[in-house]
Design a protein around this motif. Structure first.
Motif, PDB file in Angstrom:
ATOM      1  N   PRO A 189       0.826  -1.219   0.000  1.00 34.22           N
ATOM      2  CA  PRO A 189       0.000   0.000   0.000  1.00 34.22           C
ATOM      3  C   PRO A 189       0.860   1.269   0.000  1.00 34.22           C
ATOM      4  O   PRO A 189       1.931   1.310   0.612  1.00 34.22           O
ATOM      5  N   LYS A 190       0.336   2.281  -0.674  1.00 29.97           N
ATOM      6  CA  LYS A 190       1.000   3.587  -0.696  1.00 29.97           C
ATOM      7  C   LYS A 190       0.422   4.484   0.395  1.00 29.97           C
ATOM      8  O   LYS A 190      -0.496   4.096   1.124  1.00 29.97           O
ATOM      9  N   SER A 202       4.001  -2.194   3.703  1.00 37.15           N
ATOM     10  CA  SER A 202       3.913  -3.613   3.339  1.00 37.15           C
ATOM     11  C   SER A 202       2.803  -4.265   4.136  1.00 37.15           C
ATOM     12  O   SER A 202       2.606  -3.966   5.314  1.00 37.15           O
ATOM     13  N   GLU A 203       2.085  -5.163   3.477  1.00 36.33           N
ATOM     14  CA  GLU A 203       1.046  -5.968   4.119  1.00 36.33           C
ATOM     15  C   GLU A 203       1.314  -7.413   3.707  1.00 36.33           C
ATOM     16  O   GLU A 203       1.198  -7.752   2.529  1.00 36.33           O
ATOM     17  N   TYR A 317       2.554 -12.197  10.368  1.00 33.74           N
ATOM     18  CA  TYR A 317       1.675 -13.348  10.524  1.00 33.74           C
ATOM     19  C   TYR A 317       0.229 -12.972  10.231  1.00 33.74           C
ATOM     20  O   TYR A 317      -0.579 -13.829   9.877  1.00 33.74           O
ATOM     21  N   SER A 318      -0.105 -11.707  10.421  1.00 35.57           N
ATOM     22  CA  SER A 318      -1.518 -11.297  10.426  1.00 35.57           C
ATOM     23  C   SER A 318      -1.837 -10.171   9.459  1.00 35.57           C
ATOM     24  O   SER A 318      -2.857  -9.500   9.598  1.00 35.57           O
ATOM     25  N   ALA A 319      -0.970  -9.939   8.467  1.00 27.85           N
ATOM     26  CA  ALA A 319      -1.235  -8.965   7.406  1.00 27.85           C
ATOM     27  C   ALA A 319      -1.470  -7.558   7.941  1.00 27.85           C
ATOM     28  O   ALA A 319      -2.327  -6.826   7.445  1.00 27.85           O
ATOM     29  N   GLN A 320      -0.696  -7.163   8.956  1.00 26.81           N
ATOM     30  CA  GLN A 320      -0.790  -5.790   9.434  1.00 26.81           C
ATOM     31  C   GLN A 320      -0.069  -4.865   8.453  1.00 26.81           C
ATOM     32  O   GLN A 320       0.979  -5.216   7.904  1.00 26.81           O
ATOM     33  N   VAL A 321      -0.622  -3.693   8.245  1.00 24.61           N
ATOM     34  CA  VAL A 321       0.006  -2.707   7.372  1.00 24.61           C
ATOM     35  C   VAL A 321       1.092  -1.984   8.179  1.00 24.61           C
ATOM     36  O   VAL A 321       0.804  -1.303   9.169  1.00 24.61           O
TER      37      VAL A 321
END
Length: 337
Positions: A189-190, A202-203, A317-321
Motif C-alpha cells: 500500500p501507498k 507492506s502488508e 503473521y496477520s497482514a498488518q500494514v
C-alpha cells in the motif's frame, strides 16, 4: 494418536507388572512370552486417531507406520525390564502382531468413513467411474470402492509427478531452519491506502515459524539423538519418532514441488524437541536450589525470547500494514523475501 499411545504405554506397563506379580503370588510361572495384556483401549483410540490423520492428509500413513513401530519398541522394552525371557518375540508376536491385526482395520474403516460425503453423492469427482468402466476381473468389488480406488490412483499419480516450478518451493533440507518460508500474501500500500502512514508500506502473511523455537529445536535434535541412542531415554525417542514420521519421508520427494509449510505436520514435535532440552536445563526436582535457579533463569530467558519473537513477527503473521522498512527488518535472511 501420539497422546493415546503415550497413555497406552503407561497403562500397558502397569498392567504387565500387575499380571506378572499376580502370577508369582499364585506360584504360576511367567512363561517365555509373559502374560497377555488384554484389550488395550487407548491403543484402539490411537488407531481411530490415525485413521482420521490419514483422512486429513495421506502423509499420515507415515505416522501410522512409525508410531506403530514405536509402540512395539515400548512393548519390547517393558517385557525386557520385567525379566521375560523371550521379550522381543513376545513384543512382536503377542503385542505387535495383534495390534496390527486390530489397529489397521480400524484405521482403514475410519478413513473410509471420512469419505462418507463422497460415497453418498451421485456427482462427486470420479464417483461413477466404475459404472462407466466395467471390469471383467474386479467386477465383484462394489462400484463405489472401485471408483474410489481409481480416484486415489489419479491423486497419487498427480502428486508424485508434480514438478512444476514455483518461486516459493523449498527443499526439505531447508525446512527445519526455515530457509524458504512461503509467502501467502503480499501487497504494498501507498501513503493513505489501508491506513498507510508513510510513502510505502507492506502488508504480508508469511508462513514463518518462531525463530527461537525452530532454530533452538534444530540444535536440540543432536541432544535428543544422544539421549536416545546412548542414554536410552525413551522420551527422546518418542519425540524423535514424530520428527521422523513427519519430516524424513519428504526427502524421498526432493524433485517434487513441495513447500516449507508442509512442516506444519511435525511442528508439535519441533516444540517438544526444544521443551525436552529446556527440561534438561531446568533439571529434575531434588537438585540443589542453586542449580535449579540457574536452570530456571536460562529456561525463563528462552521462553521470554520466544514470546518477544512472536510479538516482533506478528505483523507478518496477520497482514498488518506496516512501513516497508519495518517489513524489511523482519526479513532476516534474503531467502525469506
Amino acid at each position: 494418536a501420539f497422546g493415546c499411545l503415550l497413555i497406552d504405554r503407561d497403562v500397558g506397563r502397569r498392567r504387565l507388572g500387575e499380571r506378572i506379580a499376580d502370577r508369582r503370588e499364585r506360584g504360576v510361572g511367567v512363561g517365555g512370552f509373559g502374560p497377555g495384556l488384554g484389550v488395550r483401549w487407548w491403543r484402539l483410540a490411537g488407531a481411530v486417531c490415525l485413521g482420521l490423520t490419514i483422512g486429513t492428509k495421506w502423509s499420515g500413513l507415515y505416522f501410522a507406520v512409525v508410531f506403530g513401530l514405536m509402540a512395539v519398541c515400548w512393548d519390547a522394552s517393558a517385557r525386557r525390564s520385567a525379566g521375560i525371557r523371550h521379550w522381543f518375540a513376545a513384543a512382536v508376536l503377542r503385542d505387535g502382531l495383534v495390534a496390527t491385526v486390530v489397529m489397521a482395520p480400524i484405521a482403514v474403516v475410519v478413513y473410509l468413513v471420512s469419505w462418507t460425503g463422497w460415497f453418498l453423492s451421485d456427482n462427486a469427482y470420479d464417483r461413477l467411474w466404475a459404472a462407466d468402466h466395467p471390469s471383467a476381473h474386479f467386477g465383484w468389488i462394489p462400484d463405489s470402492l472401485r471408483s474410489l480406488w481409481f480416484y486415489h490412483s489419479q491423486m497419487l499419480e498427480f502428486h508424485v509427478n508434480l514438478t512444476t516450478t514455483h518461486p516459493y518451493m523449498a527443499n526439505p533440507w531447508s525446512w527445519i531452519v526455515m530457509g524458504r518460508p512461503t509467502a501467502f500474501h503480499y501487497q504494498g500500500p501507498k501513503l493513505g491506502e489501508k491506513g498507510c502512514p508513510v510513502a510505502q508500506c507492506s502488508e504480508a502473511i508469511t508462513a514463518l515459524g518462531n525463530p527461537v523455537i525452530w532454530w533452538g529445536a534444530t540444535l536440540a535434535i543432536a541432544v535428543l539423538l544422544f539421549q536416545w541412542a546412548l542414554r536410552r531415554d525413551w522420551r527422546a525417542g518418542a519425540v524423535l519418532a514424530g520428527l521422523v514420521a513427519g519430516y524424513l519421508p519428504w526427502f524421498l520427494f526432493q524433485e517434487r514441488t513441495i513447500f516449507n509449510f508442509y512442516s506444519i505436520a511435525f511442528t508439535p514435535w519441533v516444540v517438544l524437541t526444544l521443551t525436552y532440552v529446556l527440561g534438561m536445563v531446568l533439571g529434575p526436582v531434588g537438585q540443589s536450589e542453586k542449580r535449579r535457579k540457574r536452570g530456571a533463569l536460562v529456561t525463563g530467558a528462552v521462553l521470554v525470547l520466544a514470546v518477544l519473537a512472536f510479538w516482533f513477527f506478528l505483523p507478518i503473521y496477520s497482514a498488518q500494514v506496516i512501513p516497508q522498512p519495518s517489513w524489511s527488518n523482519r526479513m532476516w535472511l534474503p531467502s525469506w523475501i
